[in-house]
Design an enzyme around this catalytic site. Structure first.
Site, PDB file in Angstrom:
ATOM      1  N   SER A 113     -26.139  -8.978  15.557  1.00 12.89           N
ATOM      2  CA  SER A 113     -27.292  -8.918  16.451  1.00 12.89           C
ATOM      3  C   SER A 113     -28.540  -9.440  15.759  1.00 12.89           C
ATOM      4  O   SER A 113     -28.614  -9.482  14.530  1.00 12.89           O
ATOM      5  CB  SER A 113     -27.525  -7.462  16.854  1.00 12.89           C
ATOM      6  OG  SER A 113     -28.732  -7.345  17.572  1.00 12.89           O
ATOM      7  N   SER A 114     -29.522  -9.837  16.567  1.00 12.42           N
ATOM      8  CA  SER A 114     -30.825 -10.223  16.014  1.00 12.42           C
ATOM      9  C   SER A 114     -31.871  -9.149  16.262  1.00 12.42           C
ATOM     10  O   SER A 114     -33.041  -9.321  15.893  1.00 12.42           O
ATOM     11  CB  SER A 114     -31.314 -11.513  16.671  1.00 12.42           C
ATOM     12  OG  SER A 114     -30.444 -12.566  16.416  1.00 12.42           O
ATOM     13  N   ASN A 159     -27.537  -8.056  26.494  1.00 13.87           N
ATOM     14  CA  ASN A 159     -27.535  -9.427  25.998  1.00 13.87           C
ATOM     15  C   ASN A 159     -28.279 -10.329  26.972  1.00 13.87           C
ATOM     16  O   ASN A 159     -29.488 -10.353  26.968  1.00 13.87           O
ATOM     17  CB  ASN A 159     -26.130  -9.946  25.676  1.00 13.87           C
ATOM     18  CG  ASN A 159     -26.199 -11.236  24.872  1.00 13.87           C
ATOM     19  OD1 ASN A 159     -27.225 -11.517  24.273  1.00 13.87           O
ATOM     20  ND2 ASN A 159     -25.144 -12.006  24.858  1.00 13.87           N
ATOM     21  N   GLY A 195     -35.592 -11.234  22.778  1.00 10.83           N
ATOM     22  CA  GLY A 195     -35.731 -12.678  22.556  1.00 10.83           C
ATOM     23  C   GLY A 195     -34.594 -13.303  21.782  1.00 10.83           C
ATOM     24  O   GLY A 195     -34.765 -14.381  21.200  1.00 10.83           O
ATOM     25  N   GLY A 196     -33.425 -12.636  21.733  1.00  8.38           N
ATOM     26  CA  GLY A 196     -32.267 -13.221  21.056  1.00  8.38           C
ATOM     27  C   GLY A 196     -32.598 -13.591  19.622  1.00  8.38           C
ATOM     28  O   GLY A 196     -33.221 -12.804  18.899  1.00  8.38           O
ATOM     29  N   THR A 199     -33.292  -8.590  26.629  1.00 10.89           N
ATOM     30  CA  THR A 199     -33.222  -7.383  25.827  1.00 10.89           C
ATOM     31  C   THR A 199     -34.519  -6.650  26.032  1.00 10.89           C
ATOM     32  O   THR A 199     -35.426  -7.177  26.647  1.00 10.89           O
ATOM     33  CB  THR A 199     -33.039  -7.820  24.348  1.00 10.89           C
ATOM     34  OG1 THR A 199     -31.833  -8.536  24.290  1.00 10.89           O
ATOM     35  CG2 THR A 199     -33.042  -6.678  23.374  1.00 10.89           C
TER      36      THR A 199
HETATM   37  O1  DON Z   1     -28.278  -8.632  19.852  1.00 11.07           O
HETATM   38  C1  DON Z   1     -28.771  -9.741  20.031  1.00 11.07           C
HETATM   39  O2  DON Z   1     -29.211 -10.426  19.126  1.00 11.07           O
HETATM   40  C2  DON Z   1     -28.882 -10.289  21.435  1.00 11.07           C
HETATM   41  N1  DON Z   1     -27.824  -9.763  22.257  1.00 11.07           N
HETATM   42  C3  DON Z   1     -30.236  -9.958  21.964  1.00 11.07           C
HETATM   43  C4  DON Z   1     -30.471 -10.526  23.340  1.00 11.07           C
HETATM   44  C5  DON Z   1     -31.899 -10.618  23.697  1.00 11.07           C
HETATM   45  O3  DON Z   1     -32.785 -10.354  22.944  1.00 11.07           O
HETATM   46  C6  DON Z   1     -32.190 -11.145  25.047  1.00 11.07           C
HETATM   47  N2  DON Z   1     -33.606 -11.176  25.292  1.00 11.07           N
HETATM   48  N3  DON Z   1     -34.276 -12.000  25.720  1.00 11.07           N
END
Ligand code: DON
Length: 568
Positions: A452-453, A401, A473-474, A381
């Site tokens: 989402s995060s 994602n 960072g998910g 992200t």
């Molecule tokens: O929306 C979300 O929480 C995830 N799709 C975010 C993905 C993300 O941050 C990937 N990064 N390293």
């Protein structure tokens, strides 16, 4: 020559003139350097890539505001940072304007109309995460282009001007960084597997730093958007190419899904932490709510009496993170589809009670500490932070994602599709790409947006912006922002320290503390003695922050990537 061509020539000449006037003629997409820290009095941009930051800062220098710069930077990222910058993904834009208006734009992907809750289960009921994470079926309906046009109502320059740097970067190419070369090489097999028309990202020899990446199909798509606006993406040729691509790979996004996509303007989440106003994104981002919960839980503790990154502090934050993420898994999803007890989840009384079973010095357990009791109520992200001379602050997190999303490039249109469907809970108890669990609240439903995060955040001090911050960072995003806020507000660290110092993360399940390499080993040893399981992992996030203090605008890009800050 038609009017449009004349207009384009004038725009190009204006851009060239501005480049020369600002004495940055030496910056070309074939030669650039990474700059981590910048200060100025008139504006700042920080993003994941030097060329995207430069596109944004040029817009600010030519008189555009923070929204203009945010649009130009995001479009440039879609070209120079294809792992996460995107046209085929979605995101959230949070802003606080010079006239004190809070804006929260939700352009998160939505589930296609033909999706259904069990679409990723095989006949035996087993979850097929390969399908939710890769290829055509993994994509939600993209929201980014809609979000950019929605943001444009707050901008001051014509969209054609904002998209121009992206068109040029795609058409004429730019040199890639070492990190990008490595990522492209790593994804090569996946690109081949998930595309029937070979994308430009695949070539016979390995990529290396300094190679030029030209994206003609993407340039053509960007030109259609420049010319036809929203219809250049959600209808007409681009939409046709996207639907055709879906059909080639058993995807389910239809023309109607694209036509009906809308950005939603939402109410920002606002809370107070030790006198600072914290502005965050509401659902379907869990970010704002989790931050509010975590800051709420910690506010009763005298944090500054504990030492930075000490075992006591790390344990307190871990236990708070455990509780917030247990609530996330149980209660959170798209509030347009399910009832989420937001008020109760963020009430001081509830948050106080959540910490009743916290025992200092002894590890908690995610098996016994689950979600709170509530009565039915009446890695890729990217983030960009921008601030302008009028006082507009814009904080955007956007994503496909996973790195390069679904790995599927829309044939003939040159942009990558997201694999955001995996952010839904595809089956209760089955962790997603980031190990997150979910339940009914985040089950798939046509038109619903996946939880989402992403946590774009703005902090106000005396009603004016102090900090504009966010990170990829998910599931680690909210805990990273939590740490950043505590480290700035309670521990008074500098912005560089806030961003670059080692971080840690706990998300309820797995019941484990993840930490970065340089996190103090004495703290980790003590945590293990308390009964915590701890595991070192790779870099956590890539934070982009802007701090505004005494008239000085300071921008810092994370040391963990190619992130680049500019100010003037
Ligand atoms: O929306 C979300 O929480 C995830 N799709 C975010 C993905 C993300 O941050 C990937 N990064 N390293």
């Amino acid at each position: 020559m038609d009017d449009k061509s004349i207009k384009n020539i004038i725009l190009s000449l204006t851009a060239m003139f501005l480049l020369l006037q600002n004495n940055i003629a030496q910056v070309t997409p074939y030669k650039y350097q990474i700059n981590k820290k910048a200060e100025g009095k008139n504006g700042a941009v920080v993003s994941a890539h030097p060329l995207a930051t430069l596109a944004g800062i040029e817009i600010l220098k030519s008189g555009g505001n923070a929204f203009d710069a945010a649009i130009a930077t995001q479009l440039a990222l879609a070209v120079v940072y294809p792992g996460a910058g995107n046209l085929g993904g979605g995101g959230f834009l949070l802003a606080y304007t010079a006239n004190k208006e809070m804006i929260a734009l939700d352009y998160r992907e939505k589930a296609p109309s033909r999706s259904h809750r069990n679409m990723y289960l095989d006949s035996a009921g087993n979850a097929q995460t390969n399908l939710s994470q890769n290829g055509h079926l993994a994509s939600g309906v993209p929201g980014t282009v809609s979000g950019l046009f929605e943001a444009h109502q707050y901008a001051t320059l014509p969209f054609e001007k904002l998209i121009l740097p992206a068109i040029e970067l795609a058409e004429k190419g730019f040199i890639i960084t070492e990190a990008e070369a490595r990522n492209l090489n790593n994804a090569r097999k996946d690109f081949i597997r998930h595309n029937s028309i070979t994308p430009v990202f695949v070539r016979d020899i390995d990529w290396k730093a300094g190679d030029t990446l030209i994206q003609k199909d993407l340039a053509a798509t960007l030109k259609r958007i420049s010319k036809k606006g929203l219809n250049g993406f959600y209808r007409g040729k681009t939409a046709r190419l996207l639907v055709k691509e879906m059909k080639r790979g058993a995807g389910i996004i239809m023309r109607n899904d694209l036509r009906s996509y809308r950005t939603i303007k939402r109410q920002a989440m606002v809370s107070d932490y030790r006198g600072y106003k914290i502005i965050g994104m509401p659902l379907p981002s869990s970010g704002g709510l989790l931050i509010q919960q975590m800051l709420g839980m910690i506010s009763d503790y005298n944090v500054s009496a504990l030492n930075y990154q000490s075992p006591e502090m790390t344990q307190l934050m871990t236990e708070i993170e455990r509780r917030a993420y247990a609530d996330r898994a149980h209660f959170l999803g798209d509030a347009d589809f399910i009832k989420v007890p937001v008020k109760k989840l963020t009430s001081p009384q509830y948050l106080k009670e959540r910490m009743n079973d916290f025992i200092p010095g002894k590890a908690g357990s995610s098996t016994t500490t689950t979600h709170g009791i509530i009565d039915p109520e009446s890695e890729e992200t990217t983030h960009l932070s921008i601030y302008d001379k009028w006082g507009n602050a814009v904080s955007v997190t956007t994503t496909l994602n996973g790195n390069y999303g679904s790995k599927t490039v829309v044939g003939g249109a040159g942009f990558l599709m997201n694999n955001e469907m995996d952010d839904f809970s595809i089956k209760p108890g089955v962790p997603n790409l980031y190990g997150a669990l979910g339940t009914e609240a985040n089950a798939i439903q046509p038109g619903k947006r996946m939880l989402s995060s992403m946590t774009p955040t703005i902090v106000l001090q005396n009603e004016v912006p102090l900090l504009v911050i966010g990170t990829p960072g998910g599931t680690t995003i909210p805990t990273q922002i939590f740490q950043s806020l505590i480290n700035l507000i309670d521990f008074k660290l500098s912005l560089e320290e806030v961003i670059n110092n080692p971080k840690f993360h706990h998300q309820w399940f797995p019941d484990m503390i993840f930490y970065e390499k340089d996190f103090p080993s004495t703290t980790i040893e003590t945590m293990i003695k308390m009964g915590y399981e701890c595991k070192q992992r790779g870099p956590i996030g890539r934070t982009e922050g802007i701090l505004i203090k005494n008239g000085i605008i300071q921008a810092v890009g994370d040391k963990r990537g190619d992130d680049h800050a500019e100010a003037f």
